[in-house]
Design a protein around this motif. Sequence first.
Motif, short mmCIF file in Angstrom:
data_model
loop_
_atom_site.label_atom_id
_atom_site.label_comp_id
_atom_site.label_asym_id
_atom_site.label_seq_id
_atom_site.Cartn_x
_atom_site.Cartn_y
_atom_site.Cartn_z
N GLU A 147 -0.42 -42.26 -28.66
CA GLU A 147 0.01 -41.83 -27.33
C GLU A 147 1.47 -42.22 -27.09
OE1 GLU A 147 -1.27 -42.35 -22.62
OE2 GLU A 147 -1.88 -43.84 -24.10
N TYR A 148 1.80 -43.46 -27.44
CA TYR A 148 3.17 -43.91 -27.18
C TYR A 148 4.15 -43.21 -28.12
CZ TYR A 148 6.76 -47.06 -25.41
OH TYR A 148 7.87 -47.56 -24.78
N ARG A 149 3.77 -43.08 -29.39
CA ARG A 149 4.68 -42.41 -30.33
C ARG A 149 4.87 -40.95 -29.96
NH1 ARG A 149 3.21 -44.96 -36.30
NH2 ARG A 149 4.25 -46.98 -35.95
N LYS A 150 3.81 -40.31 -29.52
CA LYS A 150 3.94 -38.92 -29.07
C LYS A 150 4.93 -38.83 -27.91
CE LYS A 150 0.60 -36.98 -26.55
NZ LYS A 150 1.18 -36.34 -25.33
N PHE A 151 4.85 -39.82 -27.01
CA PHE A 151 5.75 -39.84 -25.86
C PHE A 151 7.20 -40.02 -26.31
CE2 PHE A 151 7.88 -42.06 -22.33
CZ PHE A 151 7.68 -41.12 -21.33
N THR A 152 7.44 -40.92 -27.25
CA THR A 152 8.79 -41.12 -27.78
C THR A 152 9.32 -39.83 -28.39
OG1 THR A 152 8.39 -43.47 -28.24
CG2 THR A 152 10.20 -42.43 -29.42
N GLN A 153 8.47 -39.15 -29.17
CA GLN A 153 8.89 -37.88 -29.77
C GLN A 153 9.21 -36.83 -28.71
OE1 GLN A 153 5.69 -36.93 -32.51
NE2 GLN A 153 6.68 -38.03 -34.20
N GLU A 154 8.42 -36.80 -27.65
CA GLU A 154 8.67 -35.83 -26.57
C GLU A 154 10.02 -36.07 -25.91
OE1 GLU A 154 3.98 -35.05 -25.30
OE2 GLU A 154 5.27 -36.37 -24.10
N THR A 155 10.37 -37.36 -25.72
CA THR A 155 11.68 -37.64 -25.12
C THR A 155 12.81 -37.26 -26.07
OG1 THR A 155 11.69 -39.96 -25.88
CG2 THR A 155 10.72 -39.51 -23.72
N PHE A 156 12.58 -37.43 -27.38
CA PHE A 156 13.57 -37.00 -28.36
C PHE A 156 13.75 -35.48 -28.31
CE2 PHE A 156 14.12 -35.04 -32.54
CZ PHE A 156 15.35 -35.54 -32.93
N ILE A 157 12.64 -34.77 -28.27
CA ILE A 157 12.70 -33.29 -28.24
C ILE A 157 13.46 -32.83 -27.00
CG2 ILE A 157 11.30 -31.20 -28.01
CD1 ILE A 157 9.16 -32.71 -29.72
N ASP A 158 13.21 -33.49 -25.87
CA ASP A 158 13.90 -33.17 -24.62
C ASP A 158 15.41 -33.35 -24.79
OD1 ASP A 158 14.92 -33.03 -22.04
OD2 ASP A 158 13.32 -34.21 -21.13
N LEU A 159 15.81 -34.48 -25.36
CA LEU A 159 17.24 -34.76 -25.53
C LEU A 159 17.87 -33.86 -26.59
CD1 LEU A 159 17.27 -38.67 -25.28
CD2 LEU A 159 17.85 -36.98 -23.52
N TRP A 160 17.09 -33.49 -27.62
CA TRP A 160 17.58 -32.55 -28.63
C TRP A 160 17.92 -31.21 -27.97
CZ3 TRP A 160 18.59 -32.57 -33.91
CH2 TRP A 160 18.71 -31.33 -34.52
N LYS A 161 17.03 -30.75 -27.11
CA LYS A 161 17.27 -29.47 -26.43
C LYS A 161 18.46 -29.54 -25.49
CE LYS A 161 12.50 -27.78 -26.68
NZ LYS A 161 11.29 -27.42 -25.91
N LYS A 162 18.74 -30.74 -24.98
CA LYS A 162 19.88 -30.92 -24.09
C LYS A 162 21.20 -31.05 -24.87
CE LYS A 162 17.37 -33.04 -20.23
NZ LYS A 162 17.12 -34.27 -19.44
#
Length: 773
Positions: A147-162
């Motif tokens: 759950e936590y690692r998925k969350f970290t990856q989601e924040t990375f994906i968000d910043l990648w798109k930005k």
Amino acid sequence: MDPKITEKAWEPKLEDAILKKWDDEKLHDFKLQDENYTIDTPPPYPSGRPWHIGAASHYAQIDMIARTARMNGKNVYFPIGIDRNGLPVELYTEKKHGIRMRETERGEFLNLCKNALDDLEAEMIQIMKSLGLSGDFKNYYRTDSEEYRKFTQETFIDLWKKGVIYLATRPNNYDWVSGTTIADAEIVYDDLPTKLVYMKFIVKDEEKEIIIASTRPELLCACKTVIVNPDDERYSNLIGKNLVVPLTNKEVEITPHHSAKIEFGSGAVMVCSYGDQNDVALFRELQLEEVIAIGLDGRMTEAAGNYQGLKPKQARTKIIEDLENANLVEKIEEISHRTPLSERSKIPIEIVPMEEYYLKQKDSIEKMKKLGSEIEFYPNMHKQILMNWLESISIDWPISRRRFYGTEIPIWYCNECSEPFVPEPGKYYRPWKDSCPAQKCEKCGNTEFTGEDRTFDTWMDSSVSPLFVTKFNRDDEFFKKTYPTGIRPQAKDIVRTWLYYTLLRCEKLTGQKPWSEAWVMGYGLDEKGMKMSKSKGNAIDPLPVIQKSGADTFRFWSASEINQGYDFRCSEQKIESTKKFLSKLWNVSRFLSSFPIIESGKLTDSDKWILSELDKLISVCNEGYSKYNFFIPATALREFTWNIFAAQYIEMAKARAYGIGFDDDERDGAIFTLHKVLSTILKLLAPITPFITEHLWQTLYSKNSIHKEQLPKIENIEDMTNMTQVIVEFNSKVWNEKKQNNLSLKDSIKIDIPENLNQFKKDLIAMHNLEIS
């Protein structure tokens, strides 16, 4: 009348029953309200023995923050987490199982890591619970959970798109022991003994030599220029000429540059790839062609010629020997050199060009300064650690690591054109073993991909803790009501990492700062003033101390020993001696428990005096609590309880409370005041010593928990605190005269009461059995 408190002393074993009662009653369970106070609790790292006594005192005080906030009417959300990612877990696993990460199948190694810390984590949780932490243990999180690692990856994906994350090959700090890039914030510096070698460089086509001093002669093979200060008259006629590098016989040009210090060494500096960050900057500025002299195995590369395969320190020794044999050394000085070390492995780092992922931070420095200035630091002096760090940032943050046990970077690469594919958020990705979610490359149409095998820097996980606990992008209502969080409590050594990276990441993801306050604690030192650590063998295990002396003894020691933000010395003897105060509190409470609870009574001036002192105490304590400085209420409460309330007022009011020589109204005034003062002391102490105050409160005053009470407010009693010193001096005079005349304290004595104490005359006569002329 028999006392309600039958036990003759406070026993730490009573704490277990109180803990169970709190748990059964769900006393500290969090229920979401419109307004909530969230603590961004640091998730501790269970590597090796989980904690020393300094760390335990840190978390005890974080609990004091939570309990203070509740007693100030706040709805407190106090999440608990455990940090389990990264290098320490890997090293512990290697040691525990006698294996090496890179010689073990990755899946097998990860499984071993996942379970390696379970026993240490269990002990850490036990310590926190034993200390009385009122956090949410039922829902505690782990940073290595899916759950936590998925969350970290989601924040990375968000910043990648930005567009704030990119891939680049740049010189990086490299820890060759752990085999990975590390960020500047993971470097510590130590003054180590080394040799400053004055080497002879020959000016080409001239029978002339110049001397160049360096601590890194092993990098001669990577020398690409020699710089001199343009204002250094010694070299003004040599600028633009070529030098022959000793041993390698390669030619480099003499270049003018203001960074060359005229006063250091010979004033001439060889620029190599890469001796330090100054070399990195110069190579970039002067557009020099880099030479990779040290490889990823921490050994000299083929570029080093005869020294290939040697470790830098070995190569340095051999090259100095060869230089001396060739008469190319003028002199060698033994100096102390400020050396950058890996914070984890404690070995000197090397700077090696590597391809890594970067998160943009240079363009956010001014914004971080502004947000930092808006955060209230306790103590304020530690804000400067953040500001100094922001001034020193010169490159973007390398966020990729070449390790196994961490959150995987969710990227696949097209086998044909190397185009990266970043998936949509929503699941936990493991590119090193999972198939690419894309059917084909959008750029070239190829259908085969290779997954990324690198992981994130662990601060990429830890830096989203306030977003994870407030359910960012998972529960909008919960997030809205709990974020930004109220406070970040942490140690001062991770201000430039955990605090800064959290500020950076959360602002980029939400546009807001993650908390309005930061509470920063100093280091726990041993009795000699040395920083405690497992490696030094001077760390004290907190669990046996807590089991022996009790959590409240430990907590009161922590509060009364540690002045906010400063380093503090830890001593089992000092902790044990703190128990004397709890014993005093217990004895006072046991004595007063023989008197009934009275709602009101006729107050004498003695009562009004102690109540005005109580008002003063409340003011001091609330001031300390408002700044999360528990040293202030702890020391004030000890002084008041021991030396004012017990030693002076109780002795003055004792005869009146028994009704000996006083009427019923006067008796009731004393009893009312005694309980008023004690009940207030208990409430003021509750955030610091939650167990003994709970027991005494529920025995004497209410079946409801003291932790549901509010911290007392001043009642603006007429100020009579100017009489305190006069009362203390008179009482001391009487006691001393009795002692000098070999009288017991109960014996009568003839002493006149000063006129300025006439308002207390009746109590003083009864207290001292005075004969009045």
